[in-house]
Each structure stands twice: as structure tokens, then as C-alpha cells.
Write a protein that holds these residues in place. Structure first.
Motif, PDB file in Angstrom:
ATOM      1  N   LEU A  15      -8.107   0.666  14.078  1.00 47.24           N
ATOM      2  CA  LEU A  15      -6.731   0.677  13.528  1.00 47.24           C
ATOM      3  C   LEU A  15      -6.725   1.789  12.255  1.00 47.24           C
ATOM      4  CD1 LEU A  15      -5.535  -3.187  14.636  1.00 47.24           C
ATOM      5  CD2 LEU A  15      -4.574  -0.770  15.573  1.00 47.24           C
ATOM      6  N   ALA A  19      -4.493   5.060  11.521  1.00 48.19           N
ATOM      7  CA  ALA A  19      -2.937   4.978  10.700  1.00 48.19           C
ATOM      8  C   ALA A  19      -3.943   6.000   9.754  1.00 48.19           C
ATOM      9  CB  ALA A  19      -3.338   3.481  10.065  1.00 48.19           C
ATOM     10  N   GLY A  21      -2.724   8.906   8.071  1.00 48.16           N
ATOM     11  CA  GLY A  21      -0.854   9.971   7.640  1.00 48.16           C
ATOM     12  C   GLY A  21       0.023   9.588   6.583  1.00 48.16           C
ATOM     13  N   SER A  22       1.357  10.860   6.823  1.00 43.04           N
ATOM     14  CA  SER A  22       2.324  10.134   5.926  1.00 43.04           C
ATOM     15  C   SER A  22       3.496  10.492   6.543  1.00 43.04           C
ATOM     16  CB  SER A  22       1.740  10.832   4.255  1.00 43.04           C
ATOM     17  OG  SER A  22       0.695  10.817   3.824  1.00 43.04           O
ATOM     18  N   LEU A  23       4.404   9.608   6.024  1.00 45.83           N
ATOM     19  CA  LEU A  23       6.160   9.268   6.590  1.00 45.83           C
ATOM     20  C   LEU A  23       6.008  11.173   5.576  1.00 45.83           C
ATOM     21  CD1 LEU A  23       7.738   8.599   8.840  1.00 45.83           C
ATOM     22  CD2 LEU A  23       8.673   7.613   6.066  1.00 45.83           C
ATOM     23  N   VAL A  27      11.691  13.141   6.991  1.00 51.96           N
ATOM     24  CA  VAL A  27      12.432  12.189   7.636  1.00 51.96           C
ATOM     25  C   VAL A  27      12.368  10.891   6.961  1.00 51.96           C
ATOM     26  CG1 VAL A  27      11.234   9.902   8.824  1.00 51.96           C
ATOM     27  CG2 VAL A  27      10.201  12.051   9.439  1.00 51.96           C
ATOM     28  N   LEU A  28      12.359  10.774   5.848  1.00 52.49           N
ATOM     29  CA  LEU A  28      13.225   9.880   4.387  1.00 52.49           C
ATOM     30  C   LEU A  28      14.074  10.874   4.261  1.00 52.49           C
ATOM     31  CD1 LEU A  28       9.970   8.819   1.478  1.00 52.49           C
ATOM     32  CD2 LEU A  28      11.912   7.889   2.932  1.00 52.49           C
ATOM     33  N   SER A  31      16.847   9.976   6.082  1.00 59.57           N
ATOM     34  CA  SER A  31      16.882   8.366   6.547  1.00 59.57           C
ATOM     35  C   SER A  31      17.622   7.595   5.395  1.00 59.57           C
ATOM     36  CB  SER A  31      15.515   7.606   6.416  1.00 59.57           C
ATOM     37  OG  SER A  31      14.740   7.716   7.240  1.00 59.57           O
ATOM     38  N   PHE A  32      17.965   8.974   4.301  1.00 57.20           N
ATOM     39  CA  PHE A  32      17.640   7.847   3.497  1.00 57.20           C
ATOM     40  C   PHE A  32      19.472   8.466   3.332  1.00 57.20           C
ATOM     41  CE2 PHE A  32      14.488   8.159   0.084  1.00 57.20           C
ATOM     42  CZ  PHE A  32      14.201   7.018   0.587  1.00 57.20           C
TER      43      PHE A  32
ATOM     44  N   GLU B  18      16.494   2.886  -1.964  1.00 55.11           N
ATOM     45  CA  GLU B  18      15.564   5.002  -2.187  1.00 55.11           C
ATOM     46  C   GLU B  18      13.739   4.993  -2.464  1.00 55.11           C
ATOM     47  OE1 GLU B  18      17.063   8.052  -3.172  1.00 55.11           O
ATOM     48  OE2 GLU B  18      18.911   7.653  -1.271  1.00 55.11           O
ATOM     49  N   ALA B  21      12.077   1.893   0.019  1.00 53.98           N
ATOM     50  CA  ALA B  21      11.838   2.746   0.885  1.00 53.98           C
ATOM     51  C   ALA B  21      10.685   3.845   0.594  1.00 53.98           C
ATOM     52  CB  ALA B  21      12.976   3.556   1.684  1.00 53.98           C
ATOM     53  N   ILE B  22      10.297   4.637  -0.448  1.00 48.25           N
ATOM     54  CA  ILE B  22       9.227   5.391  -0.430  1.00 48.25           C
ATOM     55  C   ILE B  22       8.053   4.254  -1.142  1.00 48.25           C
ATOM     56  CG2 ILE B  22       8.847   7.308  -1.905  1.00 48.25           C
ATOM     57  CD1 ILE B  22      11.385   7.944  -2.833  1.00 48.25           C
ATOM     58  N   ALA B  25       7.216   3.387   2.929  1.00 47.85           N
ATOM     59  CA  ALA B  25       7.578   4.856   4.302  1.00 47.85           C
ATOM     60  C   ALA B  25       5.783   4.945   4.899  1.00 47.85           C
ATOM     61  CB  ALA B  25       7.627   5.726   3.402  1.00 47.85           C
ATOM     62  N   ASP B  26       5.025   5.317   3.893  1.00 50.69           N
ATOM     63  CA  ASP B  26       3.480   4.977   5.104  1.00 50.69           C
ATOM     64  C   ASP B  26       2.974   4.424   5.355  1.00 50.69           C
ATOM     65  OD1 ASP B  26       4.056   8.300   3.839  1.00 50.69           O
ATOM     66  OD2 ASP B  26       2.251   7.706   2.279  1.00 50.69           O
ATOM     67  N   PHE B  29       5.426   4.070   8.637  1.00 52.85           N
ATOM     68  CA  PHE B  29       5.252   5.025   9.544  1.00 52.85           C
ATOM     69  C   PHE B  29       3.718   4.545  10.025  1.00 52.85           C
ATOM     70  CE2 PHE B  29       3.444   9.675  10.304  1.00 52.85           C
ATOM     71  CZ  PHE B  29       4.482   9.717  11.457  1.00 52.85           C
ATOM     72  N   ALA B  30       2.668   4.182   9.059  1.00 50.15           N
ATOM     73  CA  ALA B  30       1.676   3.883  10.161  1.00 50.15           C
ATOM     74  C   ALA B  30       1.686   2.349  11.208  1.00 50.15           C
ATOM     75  CB  ALA B  30       0.751   3.237   8.296  1.00 50.15           C
ATOM     76  N   ARG B  33       3.277   3.836  13.922  1.00 51.12           N
ATOM     77  CA  ARG B  33       2.334   4.553  14.606  1.00 51.12           C
ATOM     78  C   ARG B  33       1.955   3.823  15.550  1.00 51.12           C
ATOM     79  NH1 ARG B  33       0.509   8.351  11.009  1.00 51.12           N
ATOM     80  NH2 ARG B  33      -1.229   7.565  11.276  1.00 51.12           N
ATOM     81  N   LEU B  34       0.559   2.890  15.524  1.00 51.25           N
ATOM     82  CA  LEU B  34       0.358   2.485  16.218  1.00 51.25           C
ATOM     83  C   LEU B  34       0.238   1.798  17.238  1.00 51.25           C
ATOM     84  CD1 LEU B  34      -1.850   1.142  12.484  1.00 51.25           C
ATOM     85  CD2 LEU B  34      -2.619   2.878  14.187  1.00 51.25           C
ATOM     86  N   GLU B  43       8.420   8.533  14.074  1.00 46.67           N
ATOM     87  CA  GLU B  43       8.894   8.821  12.723  1.00 46.67           C
ATOM     88  C   GLU B  43      10.754   8.412  13.384  1.00 46.67           C
ATOM     89  OE1 GLU B  43       9.003  12.982  13.035  1.00 46.67           O
ATOM     90  OE2 GLU B  43       6.873  13.049  11.997  1.00 46.67           O
ATOM     91  N   VAL B  46      10.971   4.728  11.681  1.00 43.95           N
ATOM     92  CA  VAL B  46      11.048   4.512  10.182  1.00 43.95           C
ATOM     93  C   VAL B  46      11.983   5.065   9.907  1.00 43.95           C
ATOM     94  CG1 VAL B  46      10.433   4.945   8.553  1.00 43.95           C
ATOM     95  CG2 VAL B  46       8.956   4.467  10.227  1.00 43.95           C
ATOM     96  N   GLN B  47      12.887   5.856  10.872  1.00 45.03           N
ATOM     97  CA  GLN B  47      14.452   5.928  10.267  1.00 45.03           C
ATOM     98  C   GLN B  47      15.388   5.191  11.080  1.00 45.03           C
ATOM     99  OE1 GLN B  47      17.715   9.963  10.795  1.00 45.03           O
ATOM    100  NE2 GLN B  47      15.144  10.730  10.994  1.00 45.03           N
ATOM    101  N   LEU B  50      14.387   1.660   8.275  1.00 42.96           N
ATOM    102  CA  LEU B  50      15.641   2.892   6.254  1.00 42.96           C
ATOM    103  C   LEU B  50      16.807   2.337   6.737  1.00 42.96           C
ATOM    104  CD1 LEU B  50      13.009   5.523   5.507  1.00 42.96           C
ATOM    105  CD2 LEU B  50      12.858   2.458   5.181  1.00 42.96           C
ATOM    106  N   TYR B 134      -4.749  -4.519  10.950  1.00 43.99           N
ATOM    107  CA  TYR B 134      -4.673  -3.495  10.340  1.00 43.99           C
ATOM    108  C   TYR B 134      -3.914  -4.452   8.585  1.00 43.99           C
ATOM    109  CZ  TYR B 134      -2.462   0.438   8.285  1.00 43.99           C
ATOM    110  OH  TYR B 134      -2.574   1.402   7.399  1.00 43.99           O
TER     111      TYR B 134
END
Lengths: 272, 184
Positions: A15, A19, A21-23, A27-28, A31-32, B18, B21-22, B25-26, B29-30, B33-34, B43, B46-47, B50, B134
Motif C-alpha cells: 500500500l 500510495a 504521488g501528489s494530488l 484538482v485542488l 475544488s476550491f 483551503e 484542504a492543502i 490533499a495528498d 488522494f492516496a 487511489r488505493l 481525483e 477528492v474533489q 473537498l 495504510y
């Protein structure tokens, strides 16, 4: 030579590797942008009428006029195509002028085009606008863990624009359970305000033919109807992100379409 | 999570939201994705999370529970993605063809078998696997996060772990058989 690892360690390692990677920033940002255009649910959205403090006659007349305008606008097809916040495909609602069909003087929604959903999990059937999305609950609703919203236990009905949601579920109770006492316990789990519930309770009916009497309560963020039938309590709740919606009419329409103990493999057939 | 930020966001402070959220966010997302095994669906999830979090934040009673609450919103969003797009079946990950070191072979085999085992799990079982292995949540914390009884969380975790164990053991047996049958 590799060191033998336990299954749990191998799963964790896998896992962690997966896992990475970054968003993406886009996308952020998206979303905002959407959040900036979205109103937050406010505590003042569902203030019950009986809680309003005494006000001057002038303000009362003004408020009544506003309510009248809002009420009329809710009945206009052009401003409320689904009758309950739908966007397009549901036929416009019309006022059904049959006072005995609803427990209040307000005209009820025309539900003739609604579809019926049968819930085997909760032993009920209930009608909903044809273009709404139905998401059956994925586990039995529990007072201990599912009093909070959102939960995935209740059967959920969502308008196309996702701004209105109605949830329905039932739960077994001990024989002799008092409905008002149960509502009080339920309220204190996660809903508010919980004071003066009995004084705020209003009549509401389920069962289109037999008119099973229940209790309607306006909470801070939603309106909910409760019915005791045999050894189960049935609940239907309405919630919306915006605050101008007549959730009471919606909940009355859903409730009146409900058949208690009518689901396939109903967990508790109606004793009536 | 700073309580003050959550409380400010609850009052409608967009900048505070915000910042929250920042910071999340990662991680969100992880997790998405998992569970979803698809970047685009993750994606979207996550959107949606939020936006729903912003909308519903004033209803959160205890700001200290922001992270757990946000995870619950995300798990629900993942379930919605799965329902709407029917992408719960994982995309098959191709094993790289280039030569690899001996000590990486076990890891790659694990990856392949775990992927296959994971694909057999239902969405709610995937969620508990991710939350436990995780994020390191206990069964009790998982139950609190996704809103199910503790017993349900435990049984989902047990079933999911056994499914993944079976997938790994099947591969282990296959490796032993292949080794034993290899000519000297």
C-alpha cells in the motif's frame, strides 16, 4: 536473501508503494473554485416555527408575505421543475387540493409520477421522484454508529443536482418502546436542538391507505418523520444544502408514500 | 489539525478551509487511489470530498474530529465514484518486463498477487484495508470513521486480510513448486 515478512507487513508495504504521488494542483484549484460557489449549511436553515420569539405585528405580516411568495414560487413549475429540486426530467408538481390527503393545510406534492423503491433491508417501500438517484444502505442502521449524517447505512435518495437528499431506514426496538423517548435518545446522539421535542412534534402520516400516524420534527438542519410500527421504528429524513426549500412538504410526501413492513423479506412485517 | 483553522472554516473562512484542504490533499488522494485503483476516479473523489466538506463543515460538532470526519466523507465519495462509474474492478497493473534484481522479485510478486486479491474485495472491504494497513487505524477507529459497528469493521478487516493472505499464499506455493521443478 530476503527476510520473510508477515502478511500484514507485505500488505502495508504494498500500500505504501502504491500510495506514492501528489494530488495535481489543477484538482485542488477546481475544488476550491467549486467550493467558492457553494453555500455552507448554516444553523439557521431549519429554524422551527414554534421556536420563533414574539415579534412585532409589522414584522409578522412581512414574514407572512415572504412565506406566501416563497410558497407560491415553490409551486411554480418553471422555478421548481422536479417539484423537489429536480432539474429537468420530473414532471412539474401541482397542488393536490385534497385536505384529507395531508396532515397540514399546505398543499402536498403531486407524486403521481414518482417511482416506488422497495427496501428489503429495512422492510419498507417508499416513492421518490423518478429522476432521483437511489443508493441502498450497505449495512443495518444502528443508533450507536449511524445517528450522524452522512452515513452509508440508510437508503438514500438524491436529487439530480445533489442538493437535496432524503434518507429512509428502520431499526428494531424493544417491545413497548415509547416513540417520543426513542426520538429524544436519537436526537441527543447527533442532532439538535433536542429541547422541547414533544412541544415541537407535529403529526405526519405514512401509508397511503391506512394513514399510520407518526411524529414530524424540524431539527436544525433537517426535517425528520418517525413512525412506530410493531417492533420497529421507521425514519425518513430530508436534508438540503440551501435554506429556501420547503423540506416539510417533501418529507410529508415521502412519508405518505411509505409502506411500513412492506419490503421484500421484510425484517418485521407490519402487525396491522 | 489546528482547531482554530477548522473553526474558522466552519464560520465560512475560505482561506482557512483551503489551508486545511492543502494539508490533507495528498493523503486523501492516496487513500482514494488505493481504494479506487484509478487515478481519474480518485481525483474526482477528492474533489467531491473537498466540496462536500466545505458545504457540510458547519455541521461538524467537534473540530478535533476533523480528520476522521474528512475520511468518512472521502470513503463515501469513493463509494459514489464506484457506483457511478463502476470502476471498482482494478485496472490490471502490468509487471515491468525489464530485468530486476533478485531481491525485488519477491516484492513484485507480492504486488501482483495483492493486486489480484484486492480486486476481489468489495469497496467497503477495500476501505477498511486501506484505513488499517495504510493509515494504521484500529478496528474501533475504522468503525468510527466509516460509521459502522466495531464488529462489522473487524469482520470486514478479517475477511479482507484473509483474502489477501490467500492470494499471497497461492503465489508462494506457486513459487515453491516452480523452484522445485526447476532443472539443476
Amino acid at each position: 536473501m530476503t527476510t520473510p515478512r508477515s502478511t500484514e507487513e507485505r500488505i502495508s508495504l504494498w500500500l505504501e508503494e502504491e500510495a506514492q504521488g501528489s494530488l495535481p494542483d489543477r484538482v485542488l484549484e477546481a475544488s476550491f473554485e467549486r467550493a467558492r460557489g457553494t453555500r455552507q449549511v448554516r444553523a439557521s436553515a431549519w429554524r422551527p416555527s414554534k421556536m420563533i420569539r414574539p415579534i412585532s405585528a409589522f414584522v409578522a405580516v412581512g414574514a407572512a408575505a415572504i412565506l406566501l411568495v416563497v410558497g407560491v414560487s415553490l409551486l411554480r413549475p418553471s422555478t421548481d421543475p422536479g417539484g423537489v429540486g429536480g432539474t429537468a426530467s420530473t414532471p412539474p408538481p401541482s397542488a393536490v387540493t385534497s385536505p384529507e390527503a395531508a396532515p397540514t393545510a399546505a398543499p402536498s406534492l403531486d407524486v403521481s409520477s414518482w417511482e416506488t423503491y422497495t427496501s428489503p433491508r429495512y422492510g419498507l417501500s417508499i416513492a421518490h421522484p423518478a429522476d432521483w438517484t437511489v443508493e441502498p444502505g450497505d449495512h443495518d442502521w444502528s443508533l450507536d454508529t449511524d445517528a450522524e449524517w452522512p452515513n452509508t447505512a440508510a437508503d438514500k435518495f438524491s436529487a439530480p443536482d445533489d442538493h437535496i437528499a432524503v434518507a429512509a431506514w428502520s431499526v428494531p426496538v424493544e417491545p413497548g418502546t415509547d416513540l417520543n423517548a426513542w426520538i429524544q435518545t436519537y436526537c441527543e446522539k447527533n442532532t439538535k436542538p433536542c429541547t422541547g421535542l414533544q412541544a415541537r412534534a407535529e403529526p405526519v402520516y405514512a401509508e397511503p391507505r391506512d394513514r399510520h400516524l407518526g411524529t414530524l420534527i424540524r431539527f436544525q438542519d433537517d426535517v425528520q418523520a418517525f413512525f412506530l410500527n410493531g417492533d420497529r421504528i421507521y425514519v425518513v429524513a430530508s436534508w438540503r444544502a440551501a435554506d429556501e426549500f420547503d423540506s416539510r412538504r417533501l418529507i410529508e410526501a415521502f412519508a405518505l408514500s411509505m409502506c411500513l413492513g412492506c419490503g421484500e423479506d421484510a425484517p418485521s412485517p407490519s402487525p396491522n | 489539525v489546528a482547531r482554530a483553522l477548522v473553526e474558522a472554516a466552519q464560520r465560512g473562512d475560505q482561506d482557512a478551509f483551503e489551508a486545511l484542504a492543502i494539508a490533507s490533499a495528498d493523503r486523501l488522494f492516496a487513500i482514494a487511489r488505493l481504494i479506487l485503483r484509478d487515478i481519474h476516479s480518485a481525483e474526482d473523489a477528492v474533489q467531491e470530498t473537498l466540496v462536500h466538506a466545505w458545504r457540510d463543515l458547519p455541521r461538524l460538532r467537534d473540530p478535533e474530529r476533523f480528520d476522521a470526519w474528512l475520511h468518512r466523507v472521502l470513503i463515501n465519495a469513493c463509494a459514489d465514484q464506484g457506483r457511478h462509474r463502476r470502476r471498482w474492478s482494478a485496472e490490471i497493473h502490468l509487471v515491468r518486463a525489464e530485468p530486476v534484481a533478485d531481491d525485488a522479485i519477491g516484492s513484485m510478486a507480492d504486488r501482483d498477487q495483492l493486486e489480484r486479491g484486492f480486486r476481489r474485495l468489495r469497496p467497503e472491504q477495500r476501505a477498511v484495508v486501506v484505513l488499517h494497513y495504510y493509515l494504521g487505524l484500529t478496528a474501533s477507529e475504522i468503525a468510527d470513521t466509516i460509521g459502522v459497528p466495531v464488529g462489522t469493521a473487524k469482520s470486514r478487516l478479517h475477511y479482507a486480510t484473509e483474502t489477501l493472505r490467500a492470494a499471497l499464499e497461492a503465489d508462494d506455493r506457486g513459487s515453491v513448486a516452480a523452484t522445485n521443478g526447476r532443472p539443476a
